[in-house]
Structures are given as C-alpha cells and as structure tokens.
Design a protein around this motif. Structure first.
Motif, PDB file in Angstrom:
ATOM      1  N   SER A   1      -3.053  -1.230 -31.393  1.00 11.99           N
ATOM      2  CA  SER A   1      -1.648  -1.213 -31.800  1.00 11.99           C
ATOM      3  C   SER A   1      -0.776  -1.228 -30.547  1.00 11.99           C
ATOM      4  N   SER A   2       0.352  -1.922 -30.623  1.00 11.67           N
ATOM      5  CA  SER A   2       1.240  -2.028 -29.469  1.00 11.67           C
ATOM      6  C   SER A   2       2.090  -0.772 -29.328  1.00 11.67           C
ATOM      7  N   VAL A   3       2.658  -0.589 -28.145  1.00  9.34           N
ATOM      8  CA  VAL A   3       3.500   0.574 -27.856  1.00  9.34           C
ATOM      9  C   VAL A   3       4.799   0.104 -27.229  1.00  9.34           C
ATOM     10  N   GLU A   4       5.784   0.986 -27.195  1.00  3.25           N
ATOM     11  CA  GLU A   4       7.027   0.708 -26.490  1.00  3.25           C
ATOM     12  C   GLU A   4       6.796   0.977 -25.004  1.00  3.25           C
ATOM     13  N   THR A   5       7.256   0.058 -24.175  1.00  2.56           N
ATOM     14  CA  THR A   5       7.038   0.195 -22.732  1.00  2.56           C
ATOM     15  C   THR A   5       8.338   0.592 -22.042  1.00  2.56           C
ATOM     16  N   GLU A   6       8.285   1.699 -21.331  1.00  2.00           N
ATOM     17  CA  GLU A   6       9.454   2.204 -20.604  1.00  2.00           C
ATOM     18  C   GLU A   6       9.331   1.851 -19.127  1.00  2.00           C
ATOM     19  N   VAL A   7      10.435   1.370 -18.545  1.00  2.00           N
ATOM     20  CA  VAL A   7      10.471   1.051 -17.121  1.00  2.00           C
ATOM     21  C   VAL A   7      11.158   2.190 -16.383  1.00  2.00           C
ATOM     22  N   ILE A   8      10.458   2.766 -15.418  1.00  2.00           N
ATOM     23  CA  ILE A   8      10.988   3.891 -14.652  1.00  2.00           C
ATOM     24  C   ILE A   8      11.030   3.496 -13.179  1.00  2.00           C
ATOM     25  N   GLY A   9      12.210   3.522 -12.605  1.00  2.00           N
ATOM     26  CA  GLY A   9      12.331   3.210 -11.186  1.00  2.00           C
ATOM     27  C   GLY A   9      11.942   4.389 -10.321  1.00  2.00           C
ATOM     28  N   PHE A  10      11.388   4.091  -9.164  1.00  2.00           N
ATOM     29  CA  PHE A  10      11.059   5.171  -8.224  1.00  2.00           C
ATOM     30  C   PHE A  10      11.322   4.700  -6.793  1.00  2.00           C
ATOM     31  N   PRO A  11      11.997   5.528  -5.982  1.00  2.00           N
ATOM     32  CA  PRO A  11      12.307   5.128  -4.602  1.00  2.00           C
ATOM     33  C   PRO A  11      11.059   5.159  -3.726  1.00  2.00           C
ATOM     34  N   VAL A  12      10.987   4.223  -2.814  1.00  2.00           N
ATOM     35  CA  VAL A  12       9.864   4.136  -1.890  1.00  2.00           C
ATOM     36  C   VAL A  12      10.387   4.249  -0.469  1.00  2.00           C
TER      37      VAL A  12
ATOM     38  N   SER B   1       0.833  -1.215   0.000  1.00  2.00           N
ATOM     39  CA  SER B   1       0.000   0.000   0.000  1.00  2.00           C
ATOM     40  C   SER B   1       0.864   1.261   0.000  1.00  2.00           C
ATOM     41  N   ALA B   2       1.973   1.250   0.749  1.00  2.00           N
ATOM     42  CA  ALA B   2       2.859   2.415   0.755  1.00  2.00           C
ATOM     43  C   ALA B   2       3.505   2.613  -0.608  1.00  2.00           C
ATOM     44  N   THR B   3       3.860   1.495  -1.261  1.00  2.00           N
ATOM     45  CA  THR B   3       4.436   1.567  -2.602  1.00  2.00           C
ATOM     46  C   THR B   3       3.435   2.148  -3.593  1.00  2.00           C
ATOM     47  N   LEU B   4       2.198   1.672  -3.522  1.00  2.00           N
ATOM     48  CA  LEU B   4       1.160   2.164  -4.426  1.00  2.00           C
ATOM     49  C   LEU B   4       0.875   3.646  -4.190  1.00  2.00           C
ATOM     50  N   ALA B   5       0.864   4.056  -2.934  1.00  2.00           N
ATOM     51  CA  ALA B   5       0.606   5.462  -2.630  1.00  2.00           C
ATOM     52  C   ALA B   5       1.678   6.352  -3.258  1.00  2.00           C
ATOM     53  N   THR B   6       2.939   5.908  -3.176  1.00  2.00           N
ATOM     54  CA  THR B   6       4.030   6.669  -3.795  1.00  2.00           C
ATOM     55  C   THR B   6       3.872   6.701  -5.312  1.00  2.00           C
ATOM     56  N   ALA B   7       3.509   5.555  -5.892  1.00  2.00           N
ATOM     57  CA  ALA B   7       3.332   5.468  -7.343  1.00  2.00           C
ATOM     58  C   ALA B   7       2.169   6.333  -7.817  1.00  2.00           C
ATOM     59  N   VAL B   8       1.094   6.360  -7.042  1.00  2.00           N
ATOM     60  CA  VAL B   8      -0.078   7.175  -7.403  1.00  2.00           C
ATOM     61  C   VAL B   8       0.312   8.649  -7.484  1.00  2.00           C
ATOM     62  N   ARG B   9       1.079   9.098  -6.508  1.00  2.00           N
ATOM     63  CA  ARG B   9       1.481  10.512  -6.497  1.00  2.00           C
ATOM     64  C   ARG B   9       2.444  10.813  -7.636  1.00  2.00           C
ATOM     65  N   ARG B  10       3.329   9.884  -7.919  1.00  2.00           N
ATOM     66  CA  ARG B  10       4.297  10.110  -8.996  1.00  2.00           C
ATOM     67  C   ARG B  10       3.624  10.117 -10.363  1.00  2.00           C
ATOM     68  N   ALA B  11       2.669   9.206 -10.558  1.00  2.00           N
ATOM     69  CA  ALA B  11       1.995   9.075 -11.853  1.00  2.00           C
ATOM     70  C   ALA B  11       0.772   9.971 -11.978  1.00  2.00           C
ATOM     71  N   HIS B  12       0.432  10.696 -10.901  1.00  2.00           N
ATOM     72  CA  HIS B  12      -0.780  11.528 -10.871  1.00  2.00           C
ATOM     73  C   HIS B  12      -1.993  10.670 -11.274  1.00  2.00           C
ATOM     74  N   ALA B  13      -2.064   9.490 -10.660  1.00  2.00           N
ATOM     75  CA  ALA B  13      -3.118   8.536 -11.014  1.00  2.00           C
ATOM     76  C   ALA B  13      -4.454   8.937 -10.405  1.00  2.00           C
ATOM     77  N   ASP B  14      -5.499   8.727 -11.173  1.00  2.00           N
ATOM     78  CA  ASP B  14      -6.857   9.013 -10.715  1.00  2.00           C
ATOM     79  C   ASP B  14      -7.562   7.749 -10.225  1.00  2.00           C
ATOM     80  N   ILE B  15      -7.196   6.608 -10.839  1.00  3.02           N
ATOM     81  CA  ILE B  15      -7.834   5.325 -10.524  1.00  3.02           C
ATOM     82  C   ILE B  15      -6.747   4.281 -10.331  1.00  3.02           C
ATOM     83  N   VAL B  16      -6.924   3.436  -9.330  1.00  2.26           N
ATOM     84  CA  VAL B  16      -6.006   2.320  -9.085  1.00  2.26           C
ATOM     85  C   VAL B  16      -6.798   1.028  -9.161  1.00  2.26           C
ATOM     86  N   LEU B  17      -6.290   0.060  -9.921  1.00  4.04           N
ATOM     87  CA  LEU B  17      -6.941  -1.235 -10.073  1.00  4.04           C
ATOM     88  C   LEU B  17      -6.031  -2.342  -9.543  1.00  4.04           C
ATOM     89  N   LEU B  18      -6.600  -3.242  -8.753  1.00  2.00           N
ATOM     90  CA  LEU B  18      -5.884  -4.406  -8.234  1.00  2.00           C
ATOM     91  C   LEU B  18      -6.751  -5.643  -8.449  1.00  2.00           C
TER      92      LEU B  18
END
Length: 330
Positions: free
Chosen positions: A173-184, A83-100
């Motif tokens: 159509s497929s896209v290129e996927t970029e992996v971005i690390g983020f500290p938690v 949950s702490a990881t997701l909270a950090t990711a939500v803020r970084r990605a400016h996410a509006d919806i989270v799906l699990l």
C-alpha cells in the motif's frame, strides 16, 4: 544494525529526484523495505513524479539537503559534498543502513561516508539482507569467480548495490511522503576541489537504456568484423543496451567496452556475439544472471560460462532471433 525490537532505519540516496527515479533507485527502495523502514535523502527538490514513486514504494520521509547558497549546482555533486550530506542525514534520521547505487562517484562517496561514521562498508553488493541481526552484503569477487558474504559487525553499515540486484516492487500500500529540509554544514575540505565542467550522460542513449544499469545487454566483439548492425538490431527488439569488447572499441567499431577496466555490468540477460571470452571481458560481465553466447568457434572460452551456447555465424543467427522476437511481439 539494530535488534528486532527496534525498527531499522534504512537511508537511500536518490539518483535523479528532479525528474523520475530510475530502476536502480527503485531497486534500492525495494531492498530498503526488506531491511526495515525506508527513508530517502535528496540533493535537490524531488519532483511530483518522484514523490509519487516514493509513496508507492513505502517511503514516508524524504530528507532534502539545504546546501550553502555559495555552492554551485555542479559542486553539489562532488563526492566530498555528497558524503558530508549523507553523514548529516544519517545522524538526523538515526539511520542504521545506507544504500547507494554502485556508480563510480557513489563508491567514492560511500567510502568517505563509512570512514566518517566508523561504519562497515561493502562495495558492489549483489544483494543485501538482514541475517541474525546483522546486515550482510553478498557479492562476487575475483572477476566473478567467487561468491562471498560480507557481514557488517559495526552499528552502522554502508552499501553500494549493483543494478539489477532485485526486481523493483512497490509496497503493498502506498503512503504519503513528507519532504523535510535539513541544513548541511560543509567542512572547508569538501569544497577544496571546484568543478570546471560537468557532463551528464542521458539515461537513455539512442533509445536504449544506459549500459551500466540495463537489465538486458547485447555485446559484440571481434567476430562482428566491425559490423554492429546485427547487434543493434537485436538490442532494439529486446529494448537492450549495446556494449562491446575492449578490442572492438580499440578498433574504432564501438565507443563503450565491457570489462574489468571498462563498464562492469550485471544484467538479467547478457548476449555476447562474436566474443571469444577473454578474462578482461569476462571480469566485467560474469555476474550476469543468464549468459547467452553466439560464436562460430565451438571452442570459444565464453561457452564455458554460458547458460546457452549457439554455434553459428552471428550475422545469420542474430537477425533470425530478432525476426522471431518481432513476430512473437506482434
């Protein structure tokens, strides 16, 4: 959820990024794409196979958590850490919806996440849609007796979604996927619990899909008299998971039961053989899309909710069905 003039960012927690994504995760990505711009978050480095799947499903960004090095591999799966990881990711990605996906650990992590974000939370959604600028979760309650729609009125929304909610569909159509690390950064409370041992069940057990995520399930009850041979034979032909009633498990005939206090399922096809249809069992499978019941008792309560009912001896009906299916496949 943001208005129509701004892209809605939808964050999906990946279940098995180190290997390949299971159907439940691909379903979430399909839903995410219908809601806005899909992004993914992973607790471990995604494999080449996973990256190819993500690209095919239109995910251009994967946020990979960089957890403290002092954290063990098992402790990374603690719900407080997730949950702490997701909270950090939500803020970084400016996410509006989270799906699990709707696993027991994910439900707890989702509840913690919603509390931390001040977000609306819907557990066990069977569908998630955007309606009039709001995120709406549709789910069944009271043991599958009522269909409800839950509109989230907060800016952010968290959903756990049941398996088999949609058919996974790649993007046009497929896209290129970029992996971005983020500290938690984890609060001390997140690691207040230590994992002593952790055992993860395989995705496929005995050549069959996992019961909770299977699209097809064949289940047996007291009417089997302990002989699950016909149940397993039909399941193998269909590529289905096998389940049982609570009574059958208590008798020692099988090891996993479907019910309100057992495994809750929502497959596209459920076949119940030798099962009377007690409320406990119905509460765990009544959300199935198509229900087939086989019983030699024409007054079986399971017939009341079945789409197709077969009055007959399961020891004769199921092998005949398996044989016909084998011939059809041949």
């Amino acid at each position: 959820m943001r208005g129509n003039t701004v892209t809605t960012n939808v964050l999906v927690l990946l279940d098995s990024p180190q290997t390949q994504l299971r159907s439940a995760a691909l379903e979430l990505l399909t839903i995410a794409r219908s809601l806005g711009r899909p992004k993914a978050v992973a607790l471990a480095s995604p494999s080449v196979t996973t990256l190819a799947q993500l690209g095919a499903y239109g995910v251009d960004t994967v946020l990979q958590a960089e957890l403290p090095t002092s954290l063990s591999k098992d402790d990374a799966h603690l719900t407080a850490v997730v949950s702490a990881t997701l909270a950090t990711a939500v803020r970084r990605a400016h996410a509006d919806i989270v799906l699990l996906s709707a696993t027991f650990p994910n439900k707890e992590a989702a509840a913690r996440l919603a509390y931390e974000l001040g977000a609306g939370l819907v557990i066990d959604a069977a569908a998630v849609r955007a309606e009039d600028g709001k995120a709406v979760g549709h789910k069944r309650v009271f043991a599958g007796s009522w269909d409800t729609s839950c509109e989230v009125v907060t800016e952010q929304a968290v959903f756990t979604v049941r398996a088999n909610s949609v058919v996974p569909e790649p993007a046009e159509s497929s896209v290129e996927t970029e992996v971005i690390g983020f500290p938690v950064e984890l609060p001390a409370s997140a690691t207040g619990v230590t994992v002593v041992s952790r055992e993860e069940k395989p995705v496929v057990e005995g050549g069959r899909p996992a019961l909770a995520e299977a699209a097809t399930v064949v289940a047996g009850g007291r009417g089997t008299d302990g002989d699950f041979g016909p149940i397993e034979e039909l399941a193998d032909v269909l590529g289905a998971a096998v389940g049982a009633t609570r009574d059958a498990v208590y008798e020692g005939w099988f090891d996993t039961f479907i019910g309100q206090t057992g495994v809750t399922i929502a497959p596209r096809l459920y076949i119940g053989a030798g099962i009377s249809g007690a409320p406990h069992h119905r509460g765990g499978m009544q959300a199935s899309q198509v229900i087939v019941a086989v019983n030699n008792d024409s007054d079986s309560p399971l017939f009341e909710i079945a789409d197709f009912a077969v009055v007959g001896d399961l020891a004769e009906v199921l092998p005949q069905a398996a044989q016909v299916l084998r011939e059809h496949k041949g």
